[in-house]
Design a protein around this motif. Structure first.
Motif, mmCIF file in Angstrom:
data_model
loop_
_atom_site.group_PDB
_atom_site.id
_atom_site.type_symbol
_atom_site.label_atom_id
_atom_site.label_comp_id
_atom_site.label_asym_id
_atom_site.label_seq_id
_atom_site.Cartn_x
_atom_site.Cartn_y
_atom_site.Cartn_z
ATOM 1 N N PRO A 75 38.681 49.349 37.255
ATOM 2 C CA PRO A 75 38.972 48.498 36.088
ATOM 3 C C PRO A 75 40.023 47.420 36.332
ATOM 4 C CG PRO A 75 38.830 50.792 35.434
ATOM 5 C CD PRO A 75 38.766 50.773 36.928
ATOM 6 N N LEU A 76 41.031 47.742 37.150
ATOM 7 C CA LEU A 76 42.151 46.830 37.340
ATOM 8 C C LEU A 76 41.703 45.443 37.792
ATOM 9 C CD1 LEU A 76 45.270 46.884 37.191
ATOM 10 C CD2 LEU A 76 45.278 47.365 39.639
ATOM 11 N N ILE A 77 40.716 45.388 38.686
ATOM 12 C CA ILE A 77 40.235 44.105 39.207
ATOM 13 C C ILE A 77 39.687 43.246 38.073
ATOM 14 C CG2 ILE A 77 38.486 43.022 40.692
ATOM 15 C CD1 ILE A 77 38.766 45.488 42.541
ATOM 16 N N ILE A 78 38.840 43.836 37.233
ATOM 17 C CA ILE A 78 38.215 43.107 36.123
ATOM 18 C C ILE A 78 39.273 42.747 35.073
ATOM 19 C CG2 ILE A 78 36.357 43.184 34.400
ATOM 20 C CD1 ILE A 78 35.263 43.584 37.171
ATOM 21 N N GLU A 79 40.096 43.722 34.717
ATOM 22 C CA GLU A 79 41.084 43.516 33.647
ATOM 23 C C GLU A 79 42.068 42.400 33.980
ATOM 24 O OE1 GLU A 79 40.970 48.176 32.118
ATOM 25 O OE2 GLU A 79 42.679 47.433 33.268
ATOM 26 N N LYS A 80 42.498 42.345 35.247
ATOM 27 C CA LYS A 80 43.460 41.315 35.636
ATOM 28 C C LYS A 80 42.864 39.916 35.470
ATOM 29 C CE LYS A 80 46.968 43.258 38.640
ATOM 30 N NZ LYS A 80 47.593 43.262 39.957
ATOM 31 N N ILE A 81 41.625 39.753 35.874
ATOM 32 C CA ILE A 81 40.975 38.439 35.773
ATOM 33 C C ILE A 81 40.845 38.019 34.314
ATOM 34 C CG2 ILE A 81 38.804 37.185 36.168
ATOM 35 C CD1 ILE A 81 38.460 38.971 38.697
ATOM 36 N N ILE A 82 40.392 38.945 33.467
ATOM 37 C CA ILE A 82 40.152 38.626 32.051
ATOM 38 C C ILE A 82 41.464 38.377 31.303
ATOM 39 C CG2 ILE A 82 39.116 39.406 29.883
ATOM 40 C CD1 ILE A 82 37.080 38.796 32.103
ATOM 41 N N THR A 83 42.402 39.310 31.436
ATOM 42 C CA THR A 83 43.633 39.209 30.632
ATOM 43 C C THR A 83 44.587 38.117 31.115
ATOM 44 O OG1 THR A 83 44.649 40.963 31.958
ATOM 45 C CG2 THR A 83 43.577 41.617 29.899
ATOM 46 N N SER A 84 44.576 37.815 32.415
ATOM 47 C CA SER A 84 45.526 36.818 32.918
ATOM 48 C C SER A 84 44.955 35.409 32.963
ATOM 49 C CB SER A 84 46.024 37.213 34.316
ATOM 50 O OG SER A 84 44.961 37.181 35.242
ATOM 51 N N LEU A 139 31.021 34.815 36.963
ATOM 52 C CA LEU A 139 30.051 35.214 37.992
ATOM 53 C C LEU A 139 30.339 34.502 39.312
ATOM 54 C CD1 LEU A 139 26.734 35.427 35.934
ATOM 55 C CD2 LEU A 139 27.876 37.305 37.123
ATOM 56 N N THR A 140 30.803 33.250 39.221
ATOM 57 C CA THR A 140 31.156 32.502 40.430
ATOM 58 C C THR A 140 32.307 33.185 41.167
ATOM 59 O OG1 THR A 140 30.464 30.440 39.381
ATOM 60 C CG2 THR A 140 31.873 30.242 41.318
ATOM 61 N N VAL A 141 33.274 33.698 40.407
ATOM 62 C CA VAL A 141 34.404 34.427 41.009
ATOM 63 C C VAL A 141 33.903 35.601 41.850
ATOM 64 C CG1 VAL A 141 36.370 35.944 40.463
ATOM 65 C CG2 VAL A 141 36.090 33.777 39.246
ATOM 66 N N PHE A 142 32.812 36.246 41.379
ATOM 67 C CA PHE A 142 32.251 37.406 42.086
ATOM 68 C C PHE A 142 31.143 37.019 43.072
ATOM 69 C CE2 PHE A 142 34.142 39.293 38.268
ATOM 70 C CZ PHE A 142 34.903 40.289 38.852
ATOM 71 N N GLY A 143 31.090 35.750 43.437
ATOM 72 C CA GLY A 143 30.153 35.310 44.472
ATOM 73 C C GLY A 143 28.915 34.610 43.967
ATOM 74 N N GLY A 144 28.667 34.690 42.655
ATOM 75 C CA GLY A 144 27.568 33.928 42.065
ATOM 76 C C GLY A 144 26.211 34.606 42.053
#
Length: 552
Positions: free
Chosen positions: A277-286, A319-324
């Protein structure tokens, strides 16, 4: 289960190698790439070394190192030979690693170079052979022939396969469903480590489920291996599924910083991403949510037509952040933040939350992202049954109990711990408190276990940190909690000692020094980042246990 190749775990792996002979299988970050045919040959070379060591079926082989090609080759070589692999997190301190190696009765120990530096070979006397994973050099051996064979492995290999190594030369152990495949140690710092005994039926059932239910993963797809292979979550779905499917696995081989991960996604363009979760949460919340609060975006989001366009653009950028090319991102290991989950669902981002535990190798529940229900952790997977220990599972929380092909055999050499969670008729108590709706979706409401998930998927057990803290002269009692993704210690000082230090500042300074010493005994991922000195004792239950749920 029949001995048909598709009904055996090692059969799935063997078939994966055969069917993808000329495709790439492993790449180390900015390093070399290995083809499936070379993977098969390297396994065969290690089998020659195992023959030299006179290893027998069922002997224990311990494996501890960073994710890399040589780790994966060693793991599959040991299993396909018929030995039992013991996987150990490389972040453990030397004492913990030694405890586990001794406890599992390992005859051979494959250690990464950085692991070998913190292990004292005199403390693991029963280990007959130690090999450094990085270059397969010998660190310890009682076998005279081993040096010769290791130095002349190419000659020995040519002798055994004079016509070259072909797809027909793959020779894997034929396993039985109930046979012990691997021992996975979730912890090693206590005097009685718990080694989860995973049978072959569990590995087959988990891998087969992934093959059948994650069908968008195809031959040749790139996969980024971010999670520790020494944990069942990363091992099962980044590695076992990928090899069975013929994918190309990219190892980060180092601490996965956000920049390294993003670079890997951009290069590999994975279709499946396994994340904590930490990977996803950091991108969304920050990054994402703060931007949506700015004007004029905040106002425009109130207009339905424009709102949909903004959300579509956010989804595309994510999605681009995760390679598209990601078809699905599976979040597991701990619950995803509710606000983040609701937002991802709102923008139709292809994420889902899986649920499991090491003792189930690991899967218990999963659902494809299009039908996944927010805040749930999916529905029961194939070949598993679940029940909630509650008179009204829909409305009243109860402990989740599971049974089926994925469940462990028990804890290695620990009957007491096994009997505490595994009933004679095969039902396993998960320790997780849940509800289950009428359609079978499971909702975790709390954990009777206190595990904290580390930044790269490591299991952190606060009791073990507290045990070290409570041994400090100044500490009366303590709690280790998670704050902002880091470990924070709540400390109630020993009142007798406190009288000697009436000035709080001097206590703080002393505690900083003590915590620095405690941290030397802890892996980096669970070291104490900060602390708070409490004025009052922790609130207790009648049994004098601290009410953990009151402290965050």
């Amino acid at each position: 289960m029949e001995n048909d190749i598709k009904n055996r775990f090692l059969g799935l792996i063997e078939e994966g190698i055969r069917n993808n002979w000329d495709r790439p299988v492993f790449s180390d970050y900015d390093g070399n790439t290995m083809l499936y045919k070379d993977f098969g040959a390297r396994i065969a070379q290690l089998h020659i070394i195992f023959d030299t060591l006179k290893l027998e079926k069922g002997d224990k082989v311990a494996l501890c190192g960073r994710n890399c090609t040589n780790w994966a080759v060693t793991f599959f070589a040991a299993m396909s030979y018929g030995t039992v692999v013991t996987t150990i997190l490389h972040d453990f301190d030397g004492e913990s690693i030694q405890n586990i190696v001794n406890h599992c009765d390992a005859k051979v120990f494959f250690a990464g170079e950085h692991v070998w530096e913190k292990v004292d070979p005199l403390k693991i006397p029963k280990v007959e052979t130690i090999i450094v994973i990085d270059d397969f050099s010998i660190a310890k051996s009682y076998t005279e022939d081993l040096n010769r064979v290791m130095n002349e492995i190419d000659i020995e290999f040519e002798k055994k396969y004079p016509n070259g190594f072909t797809v027909n030369d793959l020779k894997f152990h034929t396993e039985a469903p109930e046979e012990l495949a691997l021992i996975n140690y979730t912890s090693g710092t206590t005097s009685q480590p718990k080694g989860v005994m995973i049978p072959y039926r569990s590995l087959w059932s988990n891998t087969q489920f992934a093959i059948e239910n994650i069908q968008f993963v195809k031959q040749g797809d790139g996969i980024v291996s971010m999670l520790p292979m020494a944990h069942m979550y990363g091992l099962a779905f980044e590695i076992l599924l990928s090899v069975a499917k013929g994918c190309h696995i990219h190892f980060l081989t180092r601490l996965p910083s956000p920049q390294i991960i993003m670079n890997a996604f951009a290069k590999v363009k994975p279709t499946l991403i396994i994340a904590v979760p930490l990977i996803i949460e950091k991108i969304i919340t920050s990054k994402v949510l703060p931007e949506l609060q700015k004007q004029p975006t905040k106002t425009l989001l109130k207009i339905p037509f424009i709102k949909d366009k903004i959300y579509a653009k956010v989804r595309e950028k994510l999605l681009t952040v995760f390679g598209g090319q990601a078809v699905e991102i599976v979040v597991g290991g701990a619950a995803l933040d509710t606000e983040v989950g609701n937002f991802l669902k709102l923008i139709k981002f292809p994420y889902t939350v899986g649920y499991g535990m090491t003792e189930c190798g690991p899967l218990i529940a999963y659902d494809y992202w299009e039908t996944y229900r927010t805040a749930s952790c999916g529905k029961t997977v194939d070949r598993m049954e679940v029940k909630v220990d509650s008179d009204d599972p829909v409305n009243v929380v109860g402990e989740l109990i599971v049974k089926g092909m994925n469940t462990m055999l028990g804890y290695y050499k620990n009957d007491e711990a096994t009997e505490a969670v595994l009933s004679p008729d095969g039902w396993l108590r998960t320790g997780d408190l849940v509800t289950q709706d009428t359609d079978g979706y499971i909702y975790i409401k709390g954990r009777s276990k206190t595990m904290i998930l580390g930044p790269s998927g490591q299991n952190i057990y606060p009791e073990e940190i507290e045990q070290l803290l409570n041994n400090v002269h100044f500490v009366g009692e303590s709690l280790a909690v998670e704050r902002d993704g880091k470990i924070h210690a709540l400390i109630y000082p020993d009142q007798e000692v406190l009288k000697l230090h009436p000035n709080n500042r001097s206590i703080d300074e002393t505690m900083k020094l003590e915590i620095a010493e405690v941290n030397k005994r802890l892996p980096k991922y669970c070291q104490i980042a900060g602390f708070t000195i409490r004025d009052e004792e922790f609130e207790k239950t009648p049994k004098r246990s601290i009410k953990r749920f009151l402290y965050k």
